[in-house]
Enzyme design. Sequence first.
Site, PDB file in Angstrom:
ATOM      1  N   GLY A   1      -4.593   1.862  -2.559  1.00 58.01           N
ATOM      2  CA  GLY A   1      -5.409   2.324  -1.441  1.00 58.01           C
ATOM      3  C   GLY A   1      -6.767   2.836  -1.873  1.00 58.01           C
ATOM      4  O   GLY A   1      -7.679   2.952  -1.063  1.00 58.01           O
TER       5      GLY A   1
ATOM      6  N   GLN B   1       0.856  -1.185   0.000  1.00 53.56           N
ATOM      7  CA  GLN B   1       0.000   0.000   0.000  1.00 53.56           C
ATOM      8  C   GLN B   1       0.896   1.241   0.000  1.00 53.56           C
ATOM      9  O   GLN B   1       2.111   1.130   0.156  1.00 53.56           O
ATOM     10  CB  GLN B   1      -0.932   0.012   1.224  1.00 53.56           C
ATOM     11  CG  GLN B   1      -2.276  -0.631   0.967  1.00 53.56           C
ATOM     12  CD  GLN B   1      -3.261  -0.448   2.107  1.00 53.56           C
ATOM     13  OE1 GLN B   1      -2.891  -0.302   3.259  1.00 53.56           O
ATOM     14  NE2 GLN B   1      -4.553  -0.475   1.785  1.00 53.56           N
TER      15      GLN B   1
ATOM     16  N   ASP C   1      -9.353   1.589  -3.824  1.00 53.01           N
ATOM     17  CA  ASP C   1      -9.614   0.255  -4.370  1.00 53.01           C
ATOM     18  C   ASP C   1     -10.432   0.198  -5.654  1.00 53.01           C
ATOM     19  O   ASP C   1     -10.035  -0.435  -6.628  1.00 53.01           O
ATOM     20  CB  ASP C   1     -10.324  -0.598  -3.308  1.00 53.01           C
ATOM     21  CG  ASP C   1      -9.481  -0.789  -2.066  1.00 53.01           C
ATOM     22  OD1 ASP C   1      -8.399  -0.181  -1.966  1.00 53.01           O
ATOM     23  OD2 ASP C   1      -9.910  -1.553  -1.185  1.00 53.01           O
TER      24      ASP C   1
ATOM     25  N   GLU D   1     -16.251   5.990   7.823  1.00 54.37           N
ATOM     26  CA  GLU D   1     -15.197   5.673   6.863  1.00 54.37           C
ATOM     27  C   GLU D   1     -15.138   6.704   5.735  1.00 54.37           C
ATOM     28  O   GLU D   1     -14.063   7.154   5.352  1.00 54.37           O
ATOM     29  CB  GLU D   1     -15.438   4.274   6.292  1.00 54.37           C
ATOM     30  CG  GLU D   1     -14.322   3.751   5.413  1.00 54.37           C
ATOM     31  CD  GLU D   1     -14.576   2.316   4.946  1.00 54.37           C
ATOM     32  OE1 GLU D   1     -13.693   1.768   4.256  1.00 54.37           O
ATOM     33  OE2 GLU D   1     -15.655   1.748   5.258  1.00 54.37           O
TER      34      GLU D   1
END
Length: 436
Positions: free
Chosen positions: A170, A110, A172, A404
């Site tokens: 990161g 990542q 996605d 999130e």
Amino acid sequence: MYKTNLIEGAKKVLNSNFNEEKGFTIPCEGLYPFQWHWDSGFIAIGYAHYDIEKAKREVESLLSGQWENGFIPHIVFHNESDTYFPGPDYHRSDLHPSSPKTIKTTGITQPPVLGFVLKEIYDIARDKQDVLEFIRRNIDKIFKNHEHFYKYRDPHDEGLVYIYHNWESGTDNSPIWDEIWKIMDPPKYKYERKDTTHVDASQRPTNREYDCYLHLLEIAKAHNYDDAKIAELSPFLVQDPLFNAILIKSNEALIELYHILGGNEDKVEVLKSWQNKAKDSFEAKLFNEELGSYVYYDLRNQKQIAFTTSSSFTPLFAGIPNTGRANKLAHRLLKNFGSEDLFFCASFDPKSEQFKPKKYWRGPVWINLNWLIYKGLKRYKYYELAERLKQETIKYIEKHGFYEYFDARKDQFENAAYGGKNFSWSAALTLDLLNE
């Protein structure tokens, strides 16, 4: 009062997600039950404000999964959990001879945040000598990680490293990858998705996207995670502006820290040589004049992927653009991502037809990207723009809590929170913003 409540709430989230026995923090309960690479870096910055020992443990726990060749994986499987797919038995890190013998990891990475994270921890810490001893123990491991990238992920020796899986970015399921998925024809794999049991499936990647993700992993596994074979065979080979900007920023941080530690002239010279080459290539290859922003480069098909995302503005964080290009970035940010009906900063261009405001990395606001862009805007003295971004970021957290990701549209603000709740990097970076 609100500031005190937010700080205490952020600490509560981090402490609740911390695994005392193993010394690491999960991103959030259920959805992400292991240790993620760049999550842990951001989380350590948050801990540095109130529990420096946890900050140090977080970094060292992640480094316990480092491979002998310097590679740092994107997940370290310290613990057992059946709430996430694909888990350790699927990734099979043991296929590579350099992987750890006593701990399972993934075979992908990542964004390499640890270099600048060490510098952030040092800057925050009150006891500088104590933190310098911690840095002295670990800095060479991070240097070795950077060395691995330039040795194995830079086939043209141009100072730009590639990623071979979208999870390495990161970001996605960004629309950036759609063109690559279109030309792939992956098998329909049999597996049980776990993410959609925690989050609405409409907000997550599709099953076909997951088939593409797994197909890339199958190619890597078939060749024992050998970088040379992956570079030869993988349909996904991309030079990512976010990934490379973070690497360049971390190089810069390592140079500063080696100077503070003293006696590391050889490593400093190597880092400087990487920096000079990387910045020149970044400017020559990744800037798109028509868009006025940095973009991705498809190394497999030798062309730019011409879209603006929140990642396009992260070169400011690394000090890459000159004043002229920085002005173009600020203009693009304000025009497309900061209009009257939007909060900063959507993860994909809101003026694009592919903008999906609720769908993971296809449009929502992410606190970590906002933090990177905020730091970058301040570096270039766009103080008013930076302050607006900071206040809008905090406004999300104050209204909804530590989720999130968030919907960027102002008319959806009342119901803007999505993904996992009590999310660790949202808490950690809110702490950092409030403690400035």
